[in-house]
Design a protein around this motif. Structure first.
Motif: not given
Length: 654
Positions: A543-551, A569-575, A577-584, A596-600
């Protein structure tokens, strides 16, 4: 069979930074992939040097850490000796290091002691002595010769002893040894029964052995006793240790491992190896509290030999009720007024064979509570004081769905203000059936059904509004590896041998990433901890998560991707990574995660994609939550309709 260090598929995946599926794919696609040198058809073992050679030949990056080297050398001796070697490593480390990392002789901890070449004479604090139970003492002023009934000789060969010592110098003795124990438990998960950490912590909090003596007569590899350092007191205060810790374990190897784990934590501990039923190592001992997770359904517990044993104060346990023997063994070893927390199979609360003993425990005021937990019941007992009037009620609670219910309910019971009790006279008049589900309050069923129904209805989420295209967009792309090279992404992992077994620092675990829950782990402060920030992308194997609260800090087996928010954008990267198989952290079965390929895209368009990915993640969490709530709702609805407390809302008049 090869004498090289061996690795299984999981080890190979860990070394190469890929998933198990990738290893399986390599075996199918490459005829020259090394053949198994041992193991079974379902769990093959491979030669580590052959695997390293193959990975180099195909240009696949891998890293064999010092910890992995030590572990593979231990495994090379075979499964039958693995536990003994892990125990010997503990003897070596506890002989050479005080709990604070120094040496008893005053030398720096980084200087190996003992004989040349890393040989070890077997001596350490405490010893195994006497028959038929052998003691391992965790005090600084004792000795342990390391010889367990002639089978554990306390010696590692020179190379392996040197590697273990080097690992301890690199990561501190406790961290190094817990790494080896973790791998050992993982390799023997089917043979070794280990109490869940949250249940272990709950048990030691409930018995309140602070400043006294705590005993575990079936201590295994020390899980309950180790929970002492992980169980914060009410209000979040740090746990206060007992003055003395005692344990007994049938397996001599497990007893030695427990002794080492406690000794490296600086606990004043005495561990005995032997059968607690037939050869009690602590006759006459009265501890302040006892915790126990005994073996369930063990028919060969000594019924014939122990028929007249004085421990059976509440009745001779039937042959098929060994757990009731353990209950009475624990009560024998606690002072008047002292507490016992013991895990029991759920059937022990209702089996006819144990009815008389349950009744006697209730009449005497010894059995104070039965709490349903996931997979087991927790019995809470107290040894009556002479002349003390027994209580008229017993706590019976179903906390299988929420462990946080237990402590408030137990405090309320002790303060005589609980509404979760059952009159003992009513139990004695019936079958003495103490099954928590049977005694659930009817008014609680209706209230719980309404609360869960409201949560179920509120948990829904809508999918993002996505436009369907006739043809897929042809966009220029970039790989994650290139983003890392360009400095847009920094890839970070937790310390290689991080131990998340208790402390003041909150830790985000792999389970938290999968479930989307807040950090549930904890760790002591140590060098190299990675503190999470809002916007960090954290990935586990699944799984992949974007952290909302630090600490919190990054937990073991997780990878952090920290983005340059001005350009990515972190949500862009996370998405993606998940689409690549959910094994970040692993990539899919065909390629490394760095591929893992992302559009420019400009940042504005990235954010639009990121928002759609974020909504999908929210939808996934909602589906998971509604599934859990739905099962609970169904169970409560069935119970409420069957017992008459719930009624159809339309068409009928109650």
């Amino acid at each position: 069979m090869s004498h090289d260090p061996t690795v299984n598929a999981g080890d190979i995946a860990r070394l190469a930074g890929v998933g198990r599926a990738a290893v399986s794919n390599w075996r199918r696609r490459h005829d020259d992939f090394p053949q198994p040198v041992g193991g079974t058809a379902n769990q093959p073992l491979f030669s580590l040097p052959q695997i390293e050679s193959w990975l180099r030949r195909y240009g696949k990056s891998y890293q064999v850490s010092l910890g992995d080297r030590v572990w593979q050398r231990l495994k090379a001796a075979g499964d039958l000796r693995l536990g003994e070697l892990v125990a010997q490593a503990g003897i070596l480390l506890t002989d050479r290091h005080t709990p604070t990392g120094g040496r008893p002789d005053g030398q720096p901890s980084g200087q190996p002691g003992g004989q040349p070449g890393g040989q070890h004479d077997g001596s350490r604090d405490g010893q195994l002595s006497g028959q038929p139970s052998r003691r391992l003492e965790g005090r600084l002023d004792g000795r342990l010769d390391g010889r367990l009934d002639g089978r554990l000789d306390g010696r590692l060969d020179g190379e392996l002893a040197g590697l273990v010592t080097e690992l301890a110098e690199q990561h501190e003795p406790l961290t190094a040894y817990e790494f080896l124990c973790e791998r050992y438990l993982e390799a023997h998960s089917r043979q070794l029964s280990v109490t869940r950490d949250d249940v272990a912590e709950l048990m030691v909090r409930l018995v309140r052995a602070e400043g006294g003596t705590l005993l575990d007569p079936a201590c295994g590899v020390g899980t309950l006793l180790l929970a002492l350092d992980r169980a914060p007191r009410p209000g979040g205060e740090a746990p206060r240790r007992p003055a003395k810790v005692l344990g007994q374990e049938l397996s001599e190897t497990s007893a030695a491992i427990t002794a080492a784990r406690l000794r490296l934590r600086g606990l004043d501990a005495e561990i005995a190896a032997g059968d607690a039923m037939r050869a009690d190592a602590f006759p006459g001992l009265r501890a302040d509290a006892v915790v126990c997770d005994p073996p369930f359904n063990e028919r060969a517990w000594g019924y014939e030999e122990l028929t007249g044993d004085p421990r059976w104060e509440y009745g001779l346990p039937p042959r098929g009720e060994p757990e009731l023997a353990w209950v009475q063994h624990c009560l024998t070893h606690v002072k008047p007024g002292g507490s016992v927390a013991i895990l029991m199979p759920p059937a022990a609360a209702s089996r006819k064979a144990g009815r008389r003993i349950r009744a006697n425990l209730l009449r005497a005021g010894a059995l104070r509570g039965v709490v349903a937990l996931p997979g087991a019941d927790l019995w809470l007992l107290r040894r009556p004081k002479p002349g003390e009037r027994p209580p008229s009620e017993v706590l019976i609670l179903d906390a299988a769905g929420d462990l946080e219910l237990v402590e408030p309910a137990w405090r309320a019971y002790l303060e005589d203000r609980s509404d979760q009790t059952v009159r003992i006279i009513d139990l004695l008049a019936d079958e003495v059936d103490m099954t928590p589900a049977r005694h659930q309050r009817h008014d609680d069923v209706g209230k719980a059904f309404a609360e869960v129904r409201d949560r179920f209805l509120a948990a829904s989420a809508a999918p993002p509004d996505l436009k369907v295209l006739e043809q897929p967009l042809d966009q220029p792309a970039i790989t994650l590896g290139d983003l890392i090279k360009e400095g847009l992404v920094t890839m970070v992992q937790a310390p290689a041998k991080m131990v998340a077994d208790g402390g003041d620092v909150p830790v985000l675990t792999a389970d938290d990433v999968l479930s989307g829950s807040p950090p549930s782990g904890s760790a002591a402060t140590q060098q190299g901890l990675v503190t999470l920030r809002p916007g960090d992308v954290v990935a586990s194997y699944s799984s992949v998560r974007v952290i909302a609260d630090g600490g919190a800090v990054l937990g073991p087996h997780l990878t952090l991707y920290r983005v340059d928010g001005r350009r990515l954008d972190p949500d862009f990267l996370a998405g993606y990574l998940r689409a690549a198989g959910g094994r970040a952290t692993t990539g899919s079965s065909r390629f490394d995660v760095r591929r893992t390929r992302l559009p420019r895209l400009p940042l504005k368009e990235q954010k639009a994609y990121g928002e759609a990915f974020r909504q999908l993640a929210v939808l996934e969490d909602a589906i998971r939550e509604t599934s859990t709530l739905g099962h609970t709702l169904i169970r409560l609805g069935l119970d409420g309709l069957a017992d008459g407390h719930l009624h159809p809302a339309d068409g009928l008049t109650p």
